[in-house]
Design a protein around this motif. Structure first.
Motif, PDB file in Angstrom:
ATOM      1  N   TRP A  84     101.634   5.226  80.183  1.00 52.97           N
ATOM      2  CA  TRP A  84     101.105   6.556  79.785  1.00 52.97           C
ATOM      3  C   TRP A  84      99.667   6.427  79.286  1.00 52.97           C
ATOM      4  O   TRP A  84      98.798   7.214  79.663  1.00 52.97           O
ATOM      5  N   GLY A 236     114.001  -1.396  82.256  1.00 54.21           N
ATOM      6  CA  GLY A 236     113.646  -1.964  80.952  1.00 54.21           C
ATOM      7  C   GLY A 236     114.693  -1.643  79.905  1.00 54.21           C
ATOM      8  O   GLY A 236     115.383  -2.533  79.390  1.00 54.21           O
ATOM      9  N   LEU A 237     114.853  -0.382  79.567  1.00 53.92           N
ATOM     10  CA  LEU A 237     115.842   0.006  78.561  1.00 53.92           C
ATOM     11  C   LEU A 237     117.266  -0.274  79.024  1.00 53.92           C
ATOM     12  O   LEU A 237     118.086  -0.800  78.277  1.00 53.92           O
ATOM     13  N   SER A 257     119.219   2.175  91.803  1.00 56.08           N
ATOM     14  CA  SER A 257     118.733   2.770  93.056  1.00 56.08           C
ATOM     15  C   SER A 257     118.605   1.764  94.205  1.00 56.08           C
ATOM     16  O   SER A 257     117.957   2.071  95.200  1.00 56.08           O
ATOM     17  N   ARG A 261     119.479  -4.142  92.584  1.00 53.28           N
ATOM     18  CA  ARG A 261     119.698  -3.776  91.179  1.00 53.28           C
ATOM     19  C   ARG A 261     121.187  -3.683  90.863  1.00 53.28           C
ATOM     20  O   ARG A 261     121.620  -4.003  89.762  1.00 53.28           O
ATOM     21  N   ARG A 276     122.565   5.222  93.310  1.00 54.66           N
ATOM     22  CA  ARG A 276     122.304   6.668  93.467  1.00 54.66           C
ATOM     23  C   ARG A 276     121.574   6.965  94.777  1.00 54.66           C
ATOM     24  O   ARG A 276     121.713   8.052  95.342  1.00 54.66           O
ATOM     25  N   ASP A 321     115.356  15.096  85.923  1.00 52.11           N
ATOM     26  CA  ASP A 321     116.148  14.889  87.139  1.00 52.11           C
ATOM     27  C   ASP A 321     117.639  14.775  86.858  1.00 52.11           C
ATOM     28  O   ASP A 321     118.461  15.201  87.669  1.00 52.11           O
ATOM     29  N   CYS A 339     116.114   9.291  74.807  1.00 55.16           N
ATOM     30  CA  CYS A 339     114.894   8.813  74.151  1.00 55.16           C
ATOM     31  C   CYS A 339     113.671   9.052  75.020  1.00 55.16           C
ATOM     32  O   CYS A 339     112.585   8.576  74.680  1.00 55.16           O
ATOM     33  N   ALA A 340     113.825   9.747  76.141  1.00 57.29           N
ATOM     34  CA  ALA A 340     112.669   9.865  77.036  1.00 57.29           C
ATOM     35  C   ALA A 340     112.934  10.874  78.135  1.00 57.29           C
ATOM     36  O   ALA A 340     114.060  11.361  78.305  1.00 57.29           O
ATOM     37  N   HIS A 365     114.461   7.737  68.913  1.00 62.24           N
ATOM     38  CA  HIS A 365     113.114   7.244  69.194  1.00 62.24           C
ATOM     39  C   HIS A 365     112.981   5.860  68.578  1.00 62.24           C
ATOM     40  O   HIS A 365     113.307   5.667  67.394  1.00 62.24           O
ATOM     41  N   PHE A 366     112.573   4.895  69.350  1.00 57.16           N
ATOM     42  CA  PHE A 366     112.435   3.495  68.945  1.00 57.16           C
ATOM     43  C   PHE A 366     113.519   3.087  67.934  1.00 57.16           C
ATOM     44  O   PHE A 366     114.706   3.330  68.146  1.00 57.16           O
TER      45      PHE A 366
END
Ligand code: NDP
Length: 444
Positions: A84, A236-237, A257, A261, A276, A321, A339-340, A365-366
């Motif tokens: 970002w 990541g998460l 996806s 993975r 998916r 989504d 969280c996002a 959050h974090f």
């Protein structure tokens, strides 16, 4: 800096040697420049080129203030917040630095024409400021990214509620994608002894976030036996969330996806995996219209895998989504912890499924220092493993940022800073050997 890099590898150096070692005047750092904050105006995020906005600069070494520590960064990692920042999306991060300077005297140092990015580190403490008692020069550490002040009552139940809580290297300057980093001493945690610098560096942000989101009393409060739907389960998460569910006696349903993975999720121990892409889930008929038939098809598929059980918890972060499908799929009385909003922050869901089925949406959050400490302890004990998949030298950080933005790699992207090569920093070989296959699982 070359002398410092050599000194850091000297096994005979003690705390006094570290404290005495002369600091350089400047250091290498990955920055964005305030003067360039408008370069992507009118260009969609997907087409913005991070190599145009990210610079490898020499910047002055900041002064170490009370309660702070200056750390020699051996390795760091790229998180989505660096994506970002690099894309000046949704806004240039200089706004945060200005705000920090406006609100607090110690924040003024952070408001500079450049912003040193990065919210992870593994390294060695070089200097500590007045009042720091827990750490001393020479300590091997990892860093988490929550900066708090705690001089307001709101932060004293949950430090994330501190009105002055900030994310280091995103909402503050002097981040971890650099040879040196300035942190508050309350961000430091002991480096897991069985990991290399680059393995130790990648977990701080995502591991702590996943821990709070799923396990902590401030998150979804996962318990033994819970079924947990995890979006982006090899990302990541998600790669940490999957491990937490398994380690905590739960049953993950992993959504990914690609077949590669899906294999990673199975290798972590997950029995239920949905590709998916292969199964063609499309939750929107057009940009403005969700497709509840697809929510139903998805929920059916989840139940097929679990033998009819609905998820107690949905681990959310894709956002727009998937959010409608998440609220539809979670079991009655369950929790959607988010969280996002990586695919868009304007969510659409059918509220009837929320209220009639008593579903909780948990915003998270974090993590605070205690949560980050507990999450790091599990890494140090070999219960949760880093998911490092690719490693970049500091000067190629823009490539790493592009790879994360474009979803080109699973797990985490590491960055080598002062460590001269990969593979260094291990002090507990016995624990390492025991867990080596798991530590290397995501390496490609
Ligand atoms: P990654 O890019 O590593 O992983 C995101 C995963 O999301 C991908 O692996 C992908 O998995 C999945 N995904 C992407 N698009 C979709 C979609 N349309 N539908 C379903 N799944 C999708 O990022 P991180 O895990 O590091 O971060 C994810 C988000 O969480 C980011 O927005 C980040 O800013 C945020 N975040 C927030 C934190 C906080 O404290 N609030 C802390 C950490 C991260 P696949 O393609 O395999 O399905």
């Amino acid at each position: 800096m070359h002398r410092l890099a050599e000194f850091l590898l000297d096994p005979s150096a003690g705390p006094e040697d570290f404290a005495r070692f002369p600091l350089p005047d400047t250091y290498r750092a990955i920055t964005v420049h305030r003067a360039e904050a408008g370069i992507f105006a009118g260009i969609p995020s997907r087409e913005r080129d991070p190599s145009l906005s990210l610079h490898l600069d020499q910047v002055p070494v900041p002064e170490v203030g009370p309660g702070e520590a200056l750390v020699a960064v051996m390795a760091s990692s790229v998180n989505y917040n660096t994506v970002w920042s690099a894309l000046f999306e949704p806004q240039p991060t200089f706004r945060f630095l200005q705000e920090y300077a406006r609100r607090r005297p110690e924040g003024r140092r952070h408001d500079l024409p450049y912003h040193v990015l990065g919210s992870d580190l593994a390294g060695i403490v070089l200097r500590t400021g007045p009042g720091v008692t827990r750490w001393r020069p020479g300590d091997s550490v990892v860093g988490h990214c929550l900066v708090t002040e705690l001089d307001h009552p709101d932060g004293h139940g949950d430090p994330l509620l501190d009105p002055e809580a900030r994310i280091w290297g995103y909402e503050t300057n002097f981040g971890g994608l650099a040879d040196l980093a300035l942190v508050k001493s309350g961000q430091l945690l002991p480096k897991p002894a069985h990991l290399t610098w680059e393995e130790a560096a990648v977990s701080g942000l995502v591991n702590s976030t996943a821990y709070r989101q799923l396990v902590s009393a401030n998150g979804a409060r996962m318990k033994q036996g819970d079924t947990v739907l995890i979006w982006g389960a090899a990302g990541g998460l998600g790669s940490y969330a999957t491990q937490y569910v398994l380690a905590g006696g739960g049953f993950p349903v992993c959504v990914v996806s690609s077949p590669a993975r899906a294999r990673l999720c199975r290798a972590m121990g997950a029995a239920h995996v949905i590709d998916r892409e292969a199964e063609g889930f499309r939750f929107w008929t057009d940009d403005a219209t969700p497709d509840p038939r697809e929510w139903r098809r998805f929920a059916r598929r989840v139940r097929e895998l679990t033998g009819g059980e609905e998820p107690d918890i949905v681990f959310e972060h894709p956002g727009r989504d998937t959010f409608g499908a998440s609220v539809y799929t979670v079991r009655k009385g369950g929790a959607v912890a988010t969280c996002a909003s990586i695919t868009g922050a304007q969510h659409l869901y059918d509220n009837r499924y929320l209220w009639t089925r008593l579903v909780r949406i948990v915003g998270t959050h974090f993590a605070h220092h205690r949560e980050a400490w507990e999450a790091n302890r599990l890494i140090a004990k070999g219960r949760i493993h880093p998911t490092l998949s690719a490693l970049y030298p500091l000067q190629e950080t823009a490539e790493a940022v592009r790879a994360v933005r474009d979803g080109l790699r699973p797990g985490k992207a590491g960055v080598l800073c002062l460590a001269p090569s990969a593979g260094l920093g291990v002090t507990d070989q016995e624990l390492r050997i025991r867990h080596l296959p798991a530590i290397n699982r995501f390496r490609t």
